[in-house]
Write a protein that holds these residues in place. Structure first.
Motif, PDB file in Angstrom:
ATOM      1  N   CYS A 121       0.811  -1.220   0.000  1.00 50.94           N
ATOM      2  CA  CYS A 121       0.000   0.000   0.000  1.00 50.94           C
ATOM      3  C   CYS A 121       0.844   1.269   0.000  1.00 50.94           C
ATOM      4  O   CYS A 121       0.397   2.307  -0.503  1.00 50.94           O
ATOM      5  N   THR A 122       2.056   1.204   0.563  1.00 49.71           N
ATOM      6  CA  THR A 122       2.904   2.396   0.588  1.00 49.71           C
ATOM      7  C   THR A 122       3.160   2.918  -0.809  1.00 49.71           C
ATOM      8  O   THR A 122       3.282   4.121  -1.035  1.00 49.71           O
ATOM      9  N   PHE A 123       3.251   1.992  -1.778  1.00 56.02           N
ATOM     10  CA  PHE A 123       3.554   2.380  -3.146  1.00 56.02           C
ATOM     11  C   PHE A 123       2.411   3.147  -3.800  1.00 56.02           C
ATOM     12  O   PHE A 123       2.604   3.789  -4.830  1.00 56.02           O
ATOM     13  N   SER A 124       1.235   3.086  -3.203  1.00 54.35           N
ATOM     14  CA  SER A 124       0.116   3.869  -3.720  1.00 54.35           C
ATOM     15  C   SER A 124      -0.204   5.047  -2.812  1.00 54.35           C
ATOM     16  O   SER A 124      -0.324   6.181  -3.281  1.00 54.35           O
ATOM     17  N   TYR A 125      -0.332   4.802  -1.500  1.00 53.96           N
ATOM     18  CA  TYR A 125      -0.753   5.862  -0.602  1.00 53.96           C
ATOM     19  C   TYR A 125       0.285   6.965  -0.420  1.00 53.96           C
ATOM     20  O   TYR A 125      -0.065   8.100  -0.089  1.00 53.96           O
ATOM     21  N   THR A 126       1.556   6.645  -0.625  1.00 52.51           N
ATOM     22  CA  THR A 126       2.592   7.657  -0.453  1.00 52.51           C
ATOM     23  C   THR A 126       3.420   7.868  -1.706  1.00 52.51           C
ATOM     24  O   THR A 126       3.722   8.994  -2.084  1.00 52.51           O
ATOM     25  N   MET A 127       3.796   6.806  -2.397  1.00 46.41           N
ATOM     26  CA  MET A 127       4.828   6.882  -3.420  1.00 46.41           C
ATOM     27  C   MET A 127       4.299   6.841  -4.850  1.00 46.41           C
ATOM     28  O   MET A 127       5.086   6.749  -5.795  1.00 46.41           O
ATOM     29  N   ALA A 128       2.995   6.917  -5.025  1.00 45.20           N
ATOM     30  CA  ALA A 128       2.406   6.763  -6.360  1.00 45.20           C
ATOM     31  C   ALA A 128       2.989   7.733  -7.369  1.00 45.20           C
ATOM     32  O   ALA A 128       3.109   7.405  -8.558  1.00 45.20           O
ATOM     33  N   PHE A 129       3.378   8.930  -6.930  1.00 44.39           N
ATOM     34  CA  PHE A 129       3.793   9.969  -7.871  1.00 44.39           C
ATOM     35  C   PHE A 129       5.219  10.467  -7.595  1.00 44.39           C
ATOM     36  O   PHE A 129       5.571  11.579  -7.966  1.00 44.39           O
ATOM     37  N   TRP A 130       6.025   9.637  -6.964  1.00 49.95           N
ATOM     38  CA  TRP A 130       7.404  10.040  -6.703  1.00 49.95           C
ATOM     39  C   TRP A 130       8.227  10.018  -7.982  1.00 49.95           C
ATOM     40  O   TRP A 130       8.096   9.110  -8.817  1.00 49.95           O
ATOM     41  N   ASP A 131       9.137  10.966  -8.104  1.00 51.55           N
ATOM     42  CA  ASP A 131      10.117  10.963  -9.186  1.00 51.55           C
ATOM     43  C   ASP A 131      11.451  10.468  -8.621  1.00 51.55           C
ATOM     44  O   ASP A 131      11.549  10.114  -7.434  1.00 51.55           O
ATOM     45  N   TRP A 132      12.498  10.449  -9.451  1.00 48.68           N
ATOM     46  CA  TRP A 132      13.785   9.932  -8.992  1.00 48.68           C
ATOM     47  C   TRP A 132      14.367  10.780  -7.860  1.00 48.68           C
ATOM     48  O   TRP A 132      14.957  10.252  -6.914  1.00 48.68           O
ATOM     49  N   LYS A 133      14.187  12.098  -7.933  1.00 51.76           N
ATOM     50  CA  LYS A 133      14.723  12.964  -6.882  1.00 51.76           C
ATOM     51  C   LYS A 133      14.176  12.565  -5.519  1.00 51.76           C
ATOM     52  O   LYS A 133      14.919  12.495  -4.528  1.00 51.76           O
ATOM     53  N   ARG A 134      12.877  12.283  -5.449  1.00 53.66           N
ATOM     54  CA  ARG A 134      12.286  11.873  -4.161  1.00 53.66           C
ATOM     55  C   ARG A 134      12.704  10.455  -3.788  1.00 53.66           C
ATOM     56  O   ARG A 134      12.982  10.160  -2.623  1.00 53.66           O
ATOM     57  N   TRP A 135      12.775   9.562  -4.767  1.00 52.65           N
ATOM     58  CA  TRP A 135      13.197   8.200  -4.495  1.00 52.65           C
ATOM     59  C   TRP A 135      14.641   8.149  -3.994  1.00 52.65           C
ATOM     60  O   TRP A 135      14.990   7.352  -3.124  1.00 52.65           O
ATOM     61  N   GLU A 136      15.484   8.991  -4.553  1.00 57.85           N
ATOM     62  CA  GLU A 136      16.882   9.018  -4.127  1.00 57.85           C
ATOM     63  C   GLU A 136      16.986   9.349  -2.644  1.00 57.85           C
ATOM     64  O   GLU A 136      17.764   8.733  -1.901  1.00 57.85           O
ATOM     65  N   LYS A 137      16.188  10.304  -2.195  1.00 62.36           N
ATOM     66  CA  LYS A 137      16.181  10.652  -0.773  1.00 62.36           C
ATOM     67  C   LYS A 137      15.679   9.487   0.079  1.00 62.36           C
ATOM     68  O   LYS A 137      16.190   9.229   1.176  1.00 62.36           O
ATOM     69  N   GLU A 138      14.674   8.790  -0.433  1.00 54.96           N
ATOM     70  CA  GLU A 138      14.116   7.679   0.346  1.00 54.96           C
ATOM     71  C   GLU A 138      15.115   6.543   0.499  1.00 54.96           C
ATOM     72  O   GLU A 138      15.240   5.940   1.572  1.00 54.96           O
ATOM     73  N   ILE A 139      15.835   6.237  -0.575  1.00 52.90           N
ATOM     74  CA  ILE A 139      16.822   5.159  -0.492  1.00 52.90           C
ATOM     75  C   ILE A 139      17.949   5.550   0.452  1.00 52.90           C
ATOM     76  O   ILE A 139      18.470   4.711   1.198  1.00 52.90           O
ATOM     77  N   ASP A 140      18.328   6.829   0.460  1.00 60.45           N
ATOM     78  CA  ASP A 140      19.300   7.301   1.450  1.00 60.45           C
ATOM     79  C   ASP A 140      18.748   7.120   2.863  1.00 60.45           C
ATOM     80  O   ASP A 140      19.464   6.678   3.773  1.00 60.45           O
ATOM     81  N   TRP A 141      17.480   7.477   3.048  1.00 61.36           N
ATOM     82  CA  TRP A 141      16.846   7.307   4.369  1.00 61.36           C
ATOM     83  C   TRP A 141      16.883   5.838   4.784  1.00 61.36           C
ATOM     84  O   TRP A 141      17.181   5.514   5.944  1.00 61.36           O
ATOM     85  N   MET A 142      16.601   4.954   3.842  1.00 62.74           N
ATOM     86  CA  MET A 142      16.605   3.526   4.136  1.00 62.74           C
ATOM     87  C   MET A 142      17.980   3.068   4.606  1.00 62.74           C
ATOM     88  O   MET A 142      18.110   2.371   5.620  1.00 62.74           O
ATOM     89  N   ALA A 143      19.023   3.450   3.866  1.00 62.00           N
ATOM     90  CA  ALA A 143      20.378   3.044   4.249  1.00 62.00           C
ATOM     91  C   ALA A 143      20.747   3.605   5.613  1.00 62.00           C
ATOM     92  O   ALA A 143      21.317   2.893   6.460  1.00 62.00           O
ATOM     93  N   LEU A 144      20.423   4.862   5.863  1.00 60.70           N
ATOM     94  CA  LEU A 144      20.723   5.486   7.154  1.00 60.70           C
ATOM     95  C   LEU A 144      20.021   4.791   8.306  1.00 60.70           C
ATOM     96  O   LEU A 144      20.495   4.823   9.444  1.00 60.70           O
ATOM     97  N   HIS A 145      18.897   4.164   8.036  1.00 63.44           N
ATOM     98  CA  HIS A 145      18.118   3.497   9.089  1.00 63.44           C
ATOM     99  C   HIS A 145      18.282   1.978   9.066  1.00 63.44           C
ATOM    100  O   HIS A 145      17.478   1.250   9.659  1.00 63.44           O
ATOM    101  N   GLY A 146      19.302   1.510   8.374  1.00 61.43           N
ATOM    102  CA  GLY A 146      19.665   0.100   8.452  1.00 61.43           C
ATOM    103  C   GLY A 146      18.876  -0.833   7.570  1.00 61.43           C
ATOM    104  O   GLY A 146      19.014  -2.057   7.685  1.00 61.43           O
ATOM    105  N   ILE A 147      18.040  -0.308   6.686  1.00 58.12           N
ATOM    106  CA  ILE A 147      17.216  -1.157   5.825  1.00 58.12           C
ATOM    107  C   ILE A 147      18.112  -1.886   4.818  1.00 58.12           C
ATOM    108  O   ILE A 147      18.886  -1.259   4.101  1.00 58.12           O
TER     109      ILE A 147
END
Length: 718
Positions: A121-147
């Motif tokens: 559901c996250t891919f629709s309720y939050t990320m449905a319209f993300w571009d690469w700039k927003r995704w890049e930040k999210e992947i950084d957030w993931m790495a910083l939080h141990g994902i």
């Protein structure tokens, strides 16, 4: 010969340091340009994940066994040594010329093999319209939080379109099956077909390009992507179109469900192979695949569940002998008969709602499984948020205690980590920060003590008053009872369809009054007291607006009770006063939320429209964005299906133009003191659909000063 070995060893160490430093250096430069030179990054082999903080001269040393561990160490250092908290609302910082020194070597390690991220559901309720700039930040957030393990669904629609073409479906037929951007999660979970479409050719092309960037960055960090595998899904008319043996899919809230291809059908493996070949061609093979057949009421009558599990597993293993099946535990799924003969080690179960309805074997759970997951690997997951709804909520101490309880239980041997499985994200950061730290803390701890460190990290310095506020919140709105199965936040009454019986907003929230709203209002007053001291601090201003927003919502719920009491007492003067007060608070909430882009419907709509290449495509994407957060579906799905307001958002713009209209319409009719609740005579869907069809512009930028506006709005609560 020894010189050769020594030379090779030096080369290996150099290569290891470079391979670790490359993605981490990029991360540091995105967080704070020029900061990578202030750190020494060292990658060291280890049997388990770990990070160390150390010091060499003026440079801080971050040591770990892989880029994710190192990034986690950077985040730990920034939070607990430098007073810098990177969050969804704030992924950049200005670091000092000389970093605060690490006083002594500090080591953290974890036995958690996996730290997982996302819900379908996250891919629709939050990320449905993300571009690469927003995704890049999210992947950084993931790495910083141990994902290190993450669902990766982007581009699945393009895979399916190509597969359907190869099966003989036309472009129009494929688009009748594949859902639009705002609703693809429920299509991929076998709930519905086509809603939100038809998708454009350019949409599919953009998804392929975006997913390739996402996967590339994940691989650089060493984050394992989980791609959607083949679970037997086909269009609901597959029997007629392909001549295959499928179950009668039925409907979901009025929408056609996809069909399930019987595992005994001779074409199951053929179609699965076709699917995996196309997935491989576009995105490469993965070591993890997600398959969730029979989700939320999917029919299993007439299905050999053991054969289904074997067919899905065999198709996956044929594609990649090293692959592991990842499946969500939700309701009756995964069916025990379906997974019982899957080899141990080839399946990971996400215990999706561990904080409220654990299935790992806790006898106190309403979804108790005596045998847990029958020895299969599983992850302790926190769902927390439903529908992307805005609001403070959590079971702070319970989440901590249940994690260690599970780890120490007989089912702890198969517990392999944690997961954050929210339906919507970019809100309630404190709970996700807490969950992500659990694997790195060896023993139970107190939420109150943890909050002391959180306050210092989040705001850059300690404030006794803010700690007091957070402890008050932690013992009230963040202390939802252990046995509660409430679906997320205590919903704002402003977002509800008006009636004399308003309590919850969405149909299935299961809300209960578990805290004193006056304590939330008191906590908000403490934030307001500290506002001048922390003015300009991004994290503080986000929290200030969010906590005051919660306080205004609490006051609105209290005033609504006065409205109802005045009607029942047939007191027109009091009814008028209470109605005006209620609407005044609703519009005040709208003005408050205008001061942060995270709480503006304009940000959501702008994201959607920015992905379009033509005016028509932009309008279609905006329609997806507007419908999802309001009616969700067509008239039948919204009203009879109960989907309306499931993804409601307490946002600027939406409050003023959507929720206000509903309440004003109802209150005007209520003022006539009718014998019956006027809600029954109002066509709410008609009011709502009109807003979804509009294309008026909403600003996305901040409007007004956060601190000054919060002071003014909070002053109106007295």
């Amino acid at each position: 010969m020894k010189r050769v070995y020594a030379f090779n060893f030096i080369l290996l160490c150099l290569f290891t340091a470079v391979s670790a430093a490359s993605p981490v250096k990029g991360l540091l430069e995105r967080v704070s340009p020029g900061s990578s030179g202030k750190f020494i990054i060292e990658q060291v082999a280890s049997a388990s994940d770990f990070f160390e903080l150390d010091q060499k001269g003026e440079k801080v040393v971050i040591r770990g066994n892989n880029p994710v561990s190192i990034a986690t160490g950077i985040n730990w250092y920034l939070k607990y040594h430098a007073g810098v908290h990177l969050s969804w609302n704030n992924m950049s910082a200005q670091l000092p010329a000389v970093l605060p020194a690490v006083p002594h070597k500090e080591r953290h390690e974890t036995a958690s093999t996996f730290r997982y991220d996302f819900n379908y559901c996250t891919f629709s309720y939050t990320m449905a319209f993300w571009d690469w700039k927003r995704w890049e930040k999210e992947i950084d957030w993931m790495a910083l939080h141990g994902i290190n393990l993450s669902l990766a669904l982007v581009g699945a629609d393009a895979v399916w379109r190509n597969v359907l073409f190869k099966l003989g479906y036309s472009k129009e037929e494929a688009n009748e099956f594949i859902a639009g951007p705002g609703f693809q999660a429920w299509w991929l979970m076998n709930n519905l077909e086509g809603w939100g479409g038809p998708n454009t050719d350019s949409w599919y092309e953009s998804r392929i390009a975006l997913q390739k960037k996402i996967l590339k960055r994940m691989h650089e960090y060493g984050i394992q992507p989980i791609l959607p595998g083949y679970s037997g899904m086909l269009p609901h008319n597959a029997r007629e179109k392909l001549g295959v043996n499928v179950t009668d899919p039925g409907t979901w809230n009025g929408y056609n469900r996809p069909a399930f291809l019987q595992p005994t059908d001779e074409r199951f493996q053929e179609i699965a192979e076709l699917y995996y070949k196309e997935m491989n061609r576009l995105f490469g093979k993965a070591d993890y695949y997600s398959m969730d057949p029979f989700h939320e009421g999917g029919k299993v009558a007439g299905v050999d569940l053991d054969a289904a599990g074997q067919a899905i597993w065999k198709a996956m293993k044929k594609n990649n002998p090293n692959a592991t099946w990842v499946i969500q535990a939700w309701g009756a799924n995964p069916r025990p008969q379906m997974i019982k003969n899957i080899p141990k080690g080839d399946l990971i179960v996400l215990d999706l709602y561990s904080e409220s309805r654990p299935q790992w074997g806790d006898p106190e759970s309403t979804w108790y499984r005596k045998n847990g997951f029958d020895g299969h690997q599983w992850l302790y997951c926190m769902l927390l948020n439903y529908g992307g709804n805005v609001g403070l909520h959590g079971k702070m101490q319970h989440v901590i205690d249940e994690y260690y309880k599970a780890a120490e239980s007989p089912f702890g041997n198969s517990l392999k980590g944690v997961g954050i499985t929210m339906e919507g994200t970019e809100n309630n950061p404190v709970m996700y920060e807490l969950l992500c730290e659990l694997p790195w803390r060896p023993a139970r701890f107190s939420k109150d003590e943890w909050l002391k460190g959180y306050v210092s990290a989040r705001y850059g310095k300690f404030s006794p008053r803010l700690w007091e506020a957070w402890v008050l919140l932690g013992n009230s709105i963040y202390n939802c009872p252990a046995r509660s199965t409430q679906q997320g936040t205590h919903e704002s009454v402003f977002c509800a369809r008006p009636s004399l019986k308003v309590y919850q907003v969405s149909s299935w929230s299961e809300m209960s009054d578990y805290y004193n709203p006056l304590e939330v209002i008191r906590a908000a007053s403490m934030f307001v007291e500290e506002a001048d001291r922390f003015k300009g601090n991004n994290n503080f201003e986000y929290d200030l607006i969010d906590v005051v927003r919660q306080a205004v919502a609490e006051k609105g719920r209290l005033i609504y009770k006065v409205v109802r009491a005045a009607y029942e007492a047939r007191d027109p003067k009091l009814l008028k006063q209470a109605s005006d007060r209620f609407l005044e608070l609703l519009l005040a909430q709208d003005r408050l939320l205008a001061t942060r882009p995270e709480f503006k419907v304009g940000s959501w709509i702008e994201q959607a429209r920015s992905l379009g290449h033509t005016g028509a495509e932009k309008d279609w994407l905006e329609w997806n964005a507007r419908v999802q957060i309001t009616t969700w579906g067509n008239r039948h799905a919204a009203n009879e299906g109960g989907l309306r307001d499931y993804a409601h958002r307490e946002w600027n713009g939406l409050l003023k133009d959507f929720y206000y209209l509903r309440w004003k319409t109802w209150l005007d009719r209520l003022s006539q003191l009718p014998d019956e609740d006027p809600a029954a005579s109002i066509d709410y869907y008609g009011l709502e659909e009109a807003w979804t069809l509009q294309h008026n512009t909403y600003p996305s930028a901040q409007e007004g000063d956060c601190v000054e506006t919060a002071k003014i709005i909070f002053g109106k609560l007295n």
